[in-house]
Design a protein around this motif. Structure first.
Motif, PDB file in Angstrom:
ATOM      1  N   SER A 175       8.196  -8.763  69.997  1.00  0.00           N
ATOM      2  CA  SER A 175       8.656  -9.165  71.323  1.00  0.00           C
ATOM      3  C   SER A 175       9.534  -8.112  71.994  1.00  0.00           C
ATOM      4  CB  SER A 175       9.459 -10.470  71.221  1.00  0.00           C
ATOM      5  OG  SER A 175      10.613 -10.274  70.410  1.00  0.00           O
ATOM      6  N   GLN A 203      10.673 -10.489  82.147  1.00  0.00           N
ATOM      7  CA  GLN A 203      10.232 -10.342  80.761  1.00  0.00           C
ATOM      8  C   GLN A 203      11.048 -11.238  79.830  1.00  0.00           C
ATOM      9  OE1 GLN A 203      10.011  -6.205  79.584  1.00  0.00           O
ATOM     10  NE2 GLN A 203       8.143  -5.865  80.765  1.00  0.00           N
ATOM     11  N   LEU A 208       9.925 -12.233  76.097  1.00  0.00           N
ATOM     12  CA  LEU A 208      10.080 -10.887  75.554  1.00  0.00           C
ATOM     13  C   LEU A 208      11.568 -10.567  75.386  1.00  0.00           C
ATOM     14  CD1 LEU A 208       7.368  -8.883  77.556  1.00  0.00           C
ATOM     15  CD2 LEU A 208       7.196  -9.870  75.263  1.00  0.00           C
ATOM     16  N   ARG A 564       3.880 -11.376  82.965  1.00  0.00           N
ATOM     17  CA  ARG A 564       2.820 -11.913  82.090  1.00  0.00           C
ATOM     18  C   ARG A 564       1.650 -10.928  81.974  1.00  0.00           C
ATOM     19  NH1 ARG A 564       4.081 -16.833  80.512  1.00  0.00           N
ATOM     20  NH2 ARG A 564       5.505 -18.089  81.782  1.00  0.00           N
ATOM     21  N   ALA A 567       2.814  -8.183  79.683  1.00  0.00           N
ATOM     22  CA  ALA A 567       2.852  -8.621  78.283  1.00  0.00           C
ATOM     23  C   ALA A 567       1.446  -8.604  77.685  1.00  0.00           C
ATOM     24  CB  ALA A 567       3.459 -10.016  78.184  1.00  0.00           C
ATOM     25  N   TYR A 570       0.574  -4.990  77.069  1.00  0.00           N
ATOM     26  CA  TYR A 570       1.261  -4.484  75.882  1.00  0.00           C
ATOM     27  C   TYR A 570       0.475  -4.840  74.616  1.00  0.00           C
ATOM     28  CZ  TYR A 570       5.675  -3.943  78.600  1.00  0.00           C
ATOM     29  OH  TYR A 570       6.651  -3.589  79.484  1.00  0.00           O
TER      30      TYR A 570
END
Length: 588
Positions: A175, A203, A208, A564, A567, A570
């Motif tokens: 995270s 985030q 995260l 989002r 994320a 990532y």
């Protein structure tokens, strides 16, 4: 505290030695603009002083008196005066963005040597002649050699240098995201800092765990000598890299910064390193990510070579510095595991640099927090802010820099003022162009019709957007403004305010012409006045456009939606780049 004070003192001495006129100008901007301007005007309007004296030239520079400064510089070039006075006049001309006025002063004093050689080097560097600036300092004294070493180092960074770090793979925590920033809240309130903070908050909100690290020496380097080595803003942690003395050259500083960020990374164990423009951040972020064995993301928020060139004319766009800077940016984009950017125009530029479209993610400027709440009516917002303005009120919330085109907005207000006796222009923000804009307003006889609010607390930003009946984005037509989509008109639309903006590709992405606002010819005060007149004459159309803009922003441009999508991206780059042992393929 002792460390900060030592760094502040060392920085002050270096800046005074290396670029004294710029240091004086920057120091004046640390004062409230009204104070600095009043002192400068008092000097110019007080007891008679020689037109070409250092005091007169400096006061004209601080006051933003472009006409007076040009006259004084031309007079300095025409008269015989000692070398020190001519050199200071040339220094002021370069800092004022008038190198053409510096050239006669420098040419008349040739051959340049000693202190004058340093001025000549700064003049050449201004145009982007990196090698010429370095050569101008050959064979000079100690101060010139120190400046030459710094410029040589900058050329090395522009020409391929990168930090070297040992392999230090970590077991990443999924995270965690390590962000590398140039500046941040609470010490800098720019659009860059606001976007960074909004991303970090969003985030956190989706689960995260971000940690932001700012460049080495910040914020002491920008005058915040009492700063702590860690700030927490709205629950977001910002780690500072502060030392009592920084290395003299850019290479050494970036190497030191990379080593410090790596130490933090070994403790924090991020799953991703996320850094932002310019390429120097990418050099550090990429080196740290490779050492840790995790992927890295490069967020391209602007084409900074274009921003630099925007105030220097066509010669800068053909310069050595421009070419080298763009090449390094392209190299950074191609090396990153993922490139994030703000809009379609910037995506196109990134693809031109050779980046695979599949590795580019759009994360446009968005809104959150108070901009999601139902906005107040303009009169009610002005009442809450204590602004006794019956309206209508037009204006902007912006950095006050030349490419924003606020001179055109002042000229358009002058056109409209006779037809609307209560029309008022409100400009919220601060920046290098403020003094000149105040001068322009005074010359137009609009001092009582224009309010320069200055920089406002972040908590009041939404209220100032809502205090306007019409939000204006009168940007000049430049490469940087054609490409980069600004944040403020998005926030204005979220505030249900119609936006009148320059008809530029990047602004077409945020203003729907005829629906959420109007697009007008850039740098044309008559065209801008015509667009404003249409909305000033039709309150119902202002409301309709404002509502349409707010609906569009809430549906398509929120920071949480960006978080989002980031994320998800990532996770994809982690999956692409990891082997069975959890380390990135290809990392020693």
């Amino acid at each position: 505290m002792a460390c900060n004070l030592a760094l502040a003192a060392d920085t002050t001495v270096r800046r005074l030695r290396e670029d004294p006129a710029l240091f004086v100008l920057l120091l004046s901007r640390r004062l409230p603009s009204s104070v600095a301007g009043k002192v400068a005007h008092a000097v110019l309007n007080g007891a008679p002083i020689p037109a070409g004296s250092r005091l007169a030239l400096t006061a004209s520079l601080i006051a933003g008196d472009h006409r007076g400064l040009e006259s004084r510089l031309r007079a300095s070039a025409a008269r015989r005066s000692h070398g020190g006075r001519r050199r200071w006049a040339a220094e002021v001309a370069v800092v004022a963005g008038r190198p053409d006025l510096a050239d006669p002063l420098l040419g008349a004093a040739a051959p340049a040597h000693g202190a004058l050689a340093r001025t000549l080097a700064r003049r050449l560097w201004y145009d982007g002649d990196v090698t010429g600036a370095i050569s101008a300092l050959d064979g000079e004294g100690r101060a010139a050699r120190a400046l030459q070493q710094r410029l040589i180092s900058e050329r090395q960074v522009l020409s391929g240098w990168a930090p070297r770090l040992p392999s230090a793979p970590v077991d990443p925590i999924g995270s965690r995201v390590l962000h590398l920033l140039t500046n941040s809240l609470p010490h800098t309130g720019s659009g860059y800092a606001q976007r960074s903070h909004s991303i970090l908050l969003a985030q956190q909100h989706i689960g995260l765990d971000p940690l932001a690290v700012t460049r080495i020496g910040y914020p002491v380097l920008v005058g915040r000598a009492l700063a702590s080595d860690r700030d927490v803003v709205d629950g977001v942690p910002y780690q500072r890299l502060l030392e009592g003395r920084l290395p003299a050259t850019t290479e050494q500083r970036l190497q030191r910064q990379a080593e410090a960020v790596l130490r933090l990374g070994e403790q924090f164990r991020p799953a991703v390193v996320h850094t932002t423009t310019d390429f120097t951040n990418a050099l550090v972020g990429g080196a740290v990510a490779r050492s840790l064995g995790v992927p890295w993301v490069y967020e391209v928020r602007g084409m900074l070579a274009d921003t630099w060139a925007s105030t220097r004319g066509e010669v800068a766009r053909h310069s050595e510095r421009y070419r080298l800077s763009n090449a390094r940016e392209a190299e950074a984009m191609c090396a990153a595991d993922l490139v994030i950017t703000l809009g379609e125009e910037m995506r196109a530029r990134i693809m031109e640099a050779g980046v695979d479209p599949a590795r580019i993610l759009l994360a446009p400027n968005g809104v959150g927090g108070p901009f999601l709440e139902e906005p107040l009516e303009p009169r009610e917002a002005r009442k809450q802010l204590g602004l006794d303005l019956p309206g209508p009120v037009i204006g902007t919330v912006s950095s006050l820099v030349d490419y924003e085109g606020l001179d055109t907005l002042i000229d358009a207000t002058a056109v409209l003022a006779p037809s609307w006796p209560t029309l008022h222009l409100m400009i919220v923000g601060s920046g290098a162009a403020e003094a000149a804009l105040r001068q322009r307003a005074a010359r137009a006889g609009l001092t009582d019709r224009i309010t320069f609010v200055g920089r406002v607390p972040r908590a009041e930003a939404a209220a100032y957007h809502q205090a306007l009946d019409i939000f204006v984005v009168p940007r000049r037509d430049l490469s940087v403004t054609r490409t980069v989509t600004p944040l403020k008109p998005v926030e204005a639309s979220a505030s249900a305010r119609p936006v009148v903006a320059s008809d530029l590709p990047a602004l077409r992405e945020v203003v729907q012409d005829g629906r959420s606002g109007l697009l007008v010819t850039p740098e044309d005060a008559a065209a801008l006045a015509m667009g404003l007149r249409r909305l000033l004459s039709d309150a119902a159309e202002r409301v309709r456009m404002g509502r349409a803009g707010r609906a569009h922003v809430l549906a398509h441009r929120t920071w949480e939606a960006n978080a989002r999508s980031c994320a998800d991206a990532y996770e994809k780059v982690r999956g692409r780049g990891q082997g069975n042992d959890g380390r990135r393929d290809g990392i020693d």
